[in-house]
Design an enzyme around this catalytic site. Structure first.
Site, PDB file in Angstrom:
ATOM      1  CG  ASN A 176      -8.029 -13.206  -4.657  1.00  0.00           C
ATOM      2  OD1 ASN A 176      -8.190 -12.498  -4.075  1.00  0.00           O
ATOM      3  ND2 ASN A 176      -7.761 -13.198  -5.961  1.00  0.00           N
ATOM      4  CE  LYS A 212     -10.517 -12.095  -8.304  1.00  0.00           C
ATOM      5  NZ  LYS A 212     -10.677 -12.476  -9.773  1.00  0.00           N
ATOM      6  CG  HIS A 241      -4.675 -12.325  -9.004  1.00  0.00           C
ATOM      7  ND1 HIS A 241      -5.342 -11.792 -10.042  1.00  0.00           N
ATOM      8  CD2 HIS A 241      -5.384 -13.433  -8.677  1.00  0.00           C
ATOM      9  CE1 HIS A 241      -6.428 -12.382 -10.174  1.00  0.00           C
ATOM     10  NE2 HIS A 241      -6.472 -13.329  -9.280  1.00  0.00           N
ATOM     11  CD  GLU A 270      -8.208  -9.657 -10.924  1.00  0.00           C
ATOM     12  OE1 GLU A 270      -8.373  -9.557  -9.532  1.00  0.00           O
ATOM     13  OE2 GLU A 270      -9.138 -10.758 -11.363  1.00  0.00           O
ATOM     14  CD  GLU A 294      -5.396 -17.452 -10.376  1.00  0.00           C
ATOM     15  OE1 GLU A 294      -6.209 -17.752  -9.733  1.00  0.00           O
ATOM     16  OE2 GLU A 294      -5.032 -16.238 -10.238  1.00  0.00           O
ATOM     17  N   GLY A 349     -12.730 -15.057 -14.049  1.00  0.00           N
ATOM     18  CA  GLY A 349     -13.816 -14.007 -13.923  1.00  0.00           C
ATOM     19  C   GLY A 349     -14.716 -14.215 -15.290  1.00  0.00           C
ATOM     20  CB  SER A 408     -14.134 -19.777 -14.720  1.00  0.00           C
ATOM     21  OG  SER A 408     -14.372 -18.479 -15.050  1.00  0.00           O
TER      22      SER A 408
HETATM   23  C1  PEP Z   1      -8.741 -15.616  -9.361  1.00  0.00           C
HETATM   24  O1  PEP Z   1      -8.906 -14.198  -9.582  1.00  0.00           O
HETATM   25  O2  PEP Z   1      -7.748 -15.706  -8.924  1.00  0.00           O
HETATM   26  C2  PEP Z   1      -9.933 -16.319 -10.008  1.00  0.00           C
HETATM   27  C3  PEP Z   1      -9.540 -17.675 -10.092  1.00  0.00           C
HETATM   28  O3  PEP Z   1     -11.217 -15.927 -10.228  1.00  0.00           O
HETATM   29  P1  PEP Z   1     -12.454 -16.642 -10.568  1.00  0.00           P
HETATM   30  O4  PEP Z   1     -12.525 -17.855  -9.822  1.00  0.00           O
HETATM   31  O5  PEP Z   1     -13.507 -15.519 -10.452  1.00  0.00           O
HETATM   32  O6  PEP Z   1     -12.201 -17.027 -12.068  1.00  0.00           O
END
Ligand code: PEP
Length: 251
Positions: A9, A11, A96, A98, A168, A174, A214
């Site tokens: 992703n 973003k 997601h 976000e 998630e 992040g 992460s």
């Molecule tokens: C995400 O935003 O879907 C995600 C898993 O981000 P990160 O891997 O940076 O934690």
């Protein structure tokens, strides 16, 4: 049996030129090292047509990161599921955290987006997950069940079988904090049970449930080793081809 999937992703990162370069790098690495899982790149809308052309489609699928909850018409700035489909993208990331947190996306809205994605032949990568306070209050099971129930329980078993789920935990996205393999397995098994109770054991067995938060090359192997973790949705570590491949190579 269900598919293992590693999906990036990106973003709101990368200019068009940078996105094409990254997609080509990922495709070249996978041409030289055939992956043991499905690989997907979640690119910004304006990249889609070009990144579809930049990759070997037998190795890499392309995802949009969102789509509209309306079919077409006077919705300035929105991108419909049929427009996404017309680029050659075959997946769409929906819900997601976000989008939920910054753009007010509710389960009711996501239900509409899911229906349009499916009607247009896109595979939704549907994100669920709790925030830190909910985890600390031991409400994470309830939260993910509610997200699935409100956005996806109206589907037929046949329609649901086209969905990929991504668990998630928001506190891990992040932040550099990752769910432990035990925490991931516990909630993935629970999510599969929620799916089984509603749609039957066979649909649940065939549903890919990805972990996101992460995830990186150094922890992917132990996360993906869990029986109910079928891959990952990767943010930060998908922005560099070598780092991303490190995660793909965990399979
Ligand atoms: C995400 O935003 O879907 C995600 C898993 O981000 P990160 O891997 O940076 O934690």
């Amino acid at each position: 049996m269900r598919q293992n999937i590693v999906a990036g992703n990106w973003k709101m990162n990368n200019t068009l030129e940078e996105g094409i370069k990254l997609a080509k790098e990922v495709s070249a690495i996978l041409t030289a090292n055939k992956p043991n899982c499905k690989v997907v790149l979640g690119a910004p809308f304006i990249h889609l047509t070009e990144v579809v052309k930049a990759v070997d489609s037998s190795l890499v699928g392309i995802a949009a990161q969102n789509c509209a909850n309306k079919e077409s018409g006077a919705y300035t700035g929105e991108i419909s599921a049929s427009m996404v489909k017309s680029t050659g993208a075959t997946y769409v990331i929906l819900g997601h955290s976000e989008r939920r947190a910054y753009y007010g996306e509710t389960n009711a809205l996501l239900k509409e987006k899911t229906d349009l994605a499916l009607a247009n032949g896109l595979t939704p990568i549907f994100c669920i997950g709790e925030v830190l306070e909910e985890r600390e209050a031991n409400k994470h099971f309830e939260v993910v069940k509610n997200q699935i129930e409100e956005a996806l329980f109206h589907l037929s078993a046949d329609a649901f079988s086209k969905i990929v789920l991504a668990y998630e935990p928001v506190w891990a996205i992040g932040t550099g904090k990752t769910a432990s393999p035990e925490q991931a397995q516990e909630i993935h098994a629970y999510i599969r049970k929620v799916v089984a109770d509603k749609f039957g054991a066979s649909v649940a067995d065939n549903t890919s449930i990805l972990y996101g938060g992460s995830c990186k090359a150094s922890n992917a192997k132990e996360l993906f080793a869990n029986p109910d973790v079928d891959g990952g949705l990767i943010g930060g570590a998908s922005l560099n081809a070598e780092d991303f491949y490190g995660i793909i190579a965990a399979f």
